[in-house]
Write a protein that holds these residues in place. Sequence first.
Motif: not given
Length: 150
Positions: A76-91
């Motif tokens: 049940g852990l949340p899946v990492d579905e986040l988009k990231r910037t070119a620098g690796g930061r979360i959008d």
Amino acid sequence: MGGKITYVFLSTVLMLVFGVVAMEGVLLLLTGEPAAMGMGAVAFLLPLVGGWFLWKNTRFARRANRLAAELEAEGGLPVDELKRTAGGRIDRDSADEVFARRKAETEDSPEDWRCWFRLAVAYHDARDTPRARKAMQRAIALHEGRPVSA
């Protein structure tokens, strides 16, 4: 694993510093001069407050890690579905979108610690650390069966 090693190392160094400060506080108390004794009392109290703070944070981290391990075992852990910037930061927009879903999930099941855990992760991804911590504290309390204030 590297984060745990760093945490243990820094906590150990901090405890050593607390020990040195406490010893200096005792030495200042033993001088017999009023000003030095006042500084010694404060120097002796600082490690106590710092130790309490370190203990509370360590306890919180251990409980949160225990919940994460249990959720992982359940799948049940949340899946990492986040988009990231070119620098690796979360959008930011991506984090807000996931947060909205997690918030709705938690509103539908307010007594489920799993929902609160996932909401805490979403708050963290949205860079809202104070609310992430409160949501995780609520997840821990629900998991342990302790009463939770509204």
